[in-house]
Design a protein around this motif. Structure first.
Motif, PDB file in Angstrom:
ATOM      1  N   ARG A  57      14.002   0.883  21.828  1.00  0.00           N
ATOM      2  CA  ARG A  57      14.878   1.364  20.724  1.00  0.00           C
ATOM      3  C   ARG A  57      14.355   2.932  20.552  1.00  0.00           C
ATOM      4  O   ARG A  57      15.129   3.921  20.282  1.00  0.00           O
ATOM      5  N   GLU A  92      15.375   5.597  23.061  1.00  0.00           N
ATOM      6  CA  GLU A  92      16.718   6.027  23.029  1.00  0.00           C
ATOM      7  C   GLU A  92      16.823   7.451  22.559  1.00  0.00           C
ATOM      8  O   GLU A  92      17.567   8.251  23.525  1.00  0.00           O
ATOM      9  N   LEU A  95      17.518   3.044  31.112  1.00  0.00           N
ATOM     10  CA  LEU A  95      17.826   3.905  29.712  1.00  0.00           C
ATOM     11  C   LEU A  95      17.885   5.320  30.132  1.00  0.00           C
ATOM     12  O   LEU A  95      18.705   5.988  29.845  1.00  0.00           O
TER      13      LEU A  95
END
Length: 579
Positions: free
Chosen positions: A64, A67, A99
């Motif tokens: 997270r 990101e 990602l």
């Protein structure tokens, strides 16, 4: 090659401030950003994740954070080194590549593996744990960085290794440059727990002007291994000799701080305040590492449940005895472990009901979840209308939950693989330490004669001493330090093992080891077994011993008044005790 590199920290545990990556990247200049996501309890949590899904086992929060953090780091030329890989560094690295492709960021990823010994645990004499992970050092990280990695993911390395690896790579240190490596370990140990180095959990917290949102720490490391601990300008908290000492004393054993790359002599550390929010660490000496590598072992111990009774007003002891007698008689089957703890938080003639109440806790453990589930908690609730007057509870009945047991293991360094998986997929074996030195206790230094300081007062230890405590398996440490040479003379002679047992009666039957660290004006105690079988076992209401040092600081003893000046304690009951 720059003569100094700036290594920041963005995480002290799995669950730390989610915005810290962004804050550190936009707050000022960095060369590296590191994060520590692993602890003994975290490895158990990740082990249970992996049981549910073999593709898990890493710190999901790091994904997270990347990101938006990954692109920002690449734009600013900051390389990232984290141990967020946990039990699955290859899996997290694969997710990071996905990602990066999704958000359109070009980055080179590498990871370090070899620490996971779970499949070989029985062969290595470690039993059959849920997780078995050796503490690797920083050389695999350095290998990945030398191959051009922008992001390095590791599993279980020592907390300081995420700092040692970048420093060793940047300065080209050799494997036996122990003083330089030890200096980097000291810096890494200070910043590994994030804001604990900038005022978080600090005994003298009232002295810090702005503690609303402490900034994360930075280590400016030099080629000789010395460093300056600081933080980004404009962030909260403070970096002082005391806040740095507090973290140096956290979760240590004795004067030899052992790791797989170097054993750092904590009794050689010198701290100097260079200016606002700048503390120099210098003079650190290192020795060859020990011949064995520590292994973190987690097993599932069984199932646990707890019910807490509220006892209010008069006859507290009699009410507790009635509840104990009834519950144990009413249980259809007795669990393997059943323990009671009565916390006398009540006051006589209290002005509020809460202040008039004590808490009686009953904790049960068993390998059979049925014995500690509703068969236990429902019976406790059945006492509500049949037991002591005012019977009520702090929680509703529920099922038992699994608990873990942490134990340390040790294996020969030659038995532990250490593999750097480079950005192109090449696997490089990192050799273990070529020379080792068995750990032996450091003899206590000679002390100056006891202080003769005249009249004394009865006051809490915290009137002049700071302290920090933490957990290591079933053991806990308490580091205590003072600010002046005169206070140190008094502390070293006064705060003995016997005095600690007097001040903390719960330790009276436990083995305790004391270590003197004169250069830090500090005394460290290791109390064995006070945390039972580790944090997940929850043997105490404070299972990680976070408040143990503050309990010690609140306890009274006889202190020379001259060391205090006017009594500076916040405790108004401190009184003169004579001369």
């Amino acid at each position: 090659m720059n003569s100094t590199i700036r290594i920041g920290n963005c995480s002290g545990f799995y669950g730390d401030r989610i915005s810290a990556v962004h804050e550190m990247l936009v707050g000022g200049e960095l060369d590296y950003l590191t994060g520590d996501y692993l602890a003994e309890l975290t490895m158990l949590i990740l082990g249970r994740d992996r049981m549910k899904d073999p593709e898990l086992g890493y710190a999901k929060t790091f994904l997270r954070q990347m990101e938006d953090g990954l692109g920002l780091a690449m734009d600013k030329g900051v390389r990232i080194v984290v141990n967020a890989g946990g039990l699955n560094p290859a899996g997290l690295t694969a997710k990071l590549r996905e990602l990066a492709e999704r958000v359109g960021v070009s980055a080179r990823f590498a990871h370090v593996e070899g620490d996971d010994l779970t499949a070989r645990a029985a062969e290595l004499g470690l039993g059959q744990p849920l997780t078995a992970n050796a503490y690797l050092g920083g050389w695999g990280i350095a290998e990945c960085l030398s191959a051009g990695a922008d992001v390095v993911v590791t599993g279980r390395v020592t907390d300081a290794s995420v700092v040692v690896g970048p420093a060793a790579h940047h300065f080209g240190w050799g494997r036996t440059e122990y003083d330089r490596l030890a200096g980097a370990v000291a810096a890494g140990h200070v910043i590994e727990c994030g804001t604990q180095a900038t005022g978080g959990n600090f005994a003298f917290f009232t002295e810090i002007d702005d503690l609303a949102r402490p900034g994360f720490p930075i280590a400016e490391i030099r080629a000789d291994g010395s460093s300056v601990i600081t933080k980004h300008a404009g962030t909260g908290g403070a970096v002082t000799v005391d806040t740095v000492t507090a973290q140096l004393m956290y979760e240590i054993q004795d004067a030899r701080y052992a790791g797989p790359d170097v054993t750092t002599r904590l009794d050689t550390v010198t701290l100097t305040q260079q200016g606002p929010d700048r503390v120099e660490i210098s003079g650190v000496r290192g020795e060859a590492p020990p011949p064995q590598v520590k292994v973190s072992l987690n097993t599932l111990g069984g199932f646990r449940n707890e019910m807490a009774f509220v006892l209010t007003g008069l006859d507290i002891e009699a009410k507790a005895e009635l509840a104990r007698t009834q519950l144990e008689a009413w249980l259809p089957v007795r669990p393997a472990e059943l323990t009671w703890d009565l916390a006398r938080l009540d006051r006589e003639n209290a002005e509020t009901e809460e202040q008039a109440s004590a808490i009686l806790r009953c904790v049960v453990r068993d390998t059979d979840p049925n014995k500690v589930g509703r068969a236990f908690s429902n019976v406790a609730v059945e006492l509500a209308l049949a037991s002591y007057p005012g019977c009520t509870f702090l929680s509703m009945p529920g099922n038992g939950s699994p608990y873990g047991i942490y134990t340390p293991g040790y294996v020969d360094v030659q038995q532990v693989p250490h593999i750097a998986v480079l950005p192109d997929g090449t696997r490089v074996e990192v050799a273990p330490a070529g020379e080792t030195r068995p750990l032996t206790p450091v003899a206590d230094p000679d002390l100056p004669p006891p202080l003769d300081a005249g009249p004394t007062v009865d006051a809490p230890l915290g009137a002049l001493a700071a302290a920090r405590s933490g957990d290591k398996g079933g053991n806990a440490n308490i580091g205590v330090w003072v600010r002046t040479d005169e206070q140190w003379r008094w502390l070293a002679h006064t705060l003995t093992v016997d005095e600690l047992r007097r001040m903390l009666p719960e330790t009276v039957d436990l083995p305790i080891t004391r270590t003197l660290l004169p250069q830090l004006r500090a005394v460290n105690f290791v109390i064995e077994g006070i945390l039972g079988k580790g944090v997940a076992y929850q043997a105490r209401f404070d299972p990680q011993a976070k408040g143990l040092a503050e309990w010690l600081r609140s306890r009274h003893l006889t202190i020379p008044a001259a060391l205090l000046g006017p009594v500076t304690s916040s405790d108004p009951t401190a009184q003169e005790a004579g001369s």
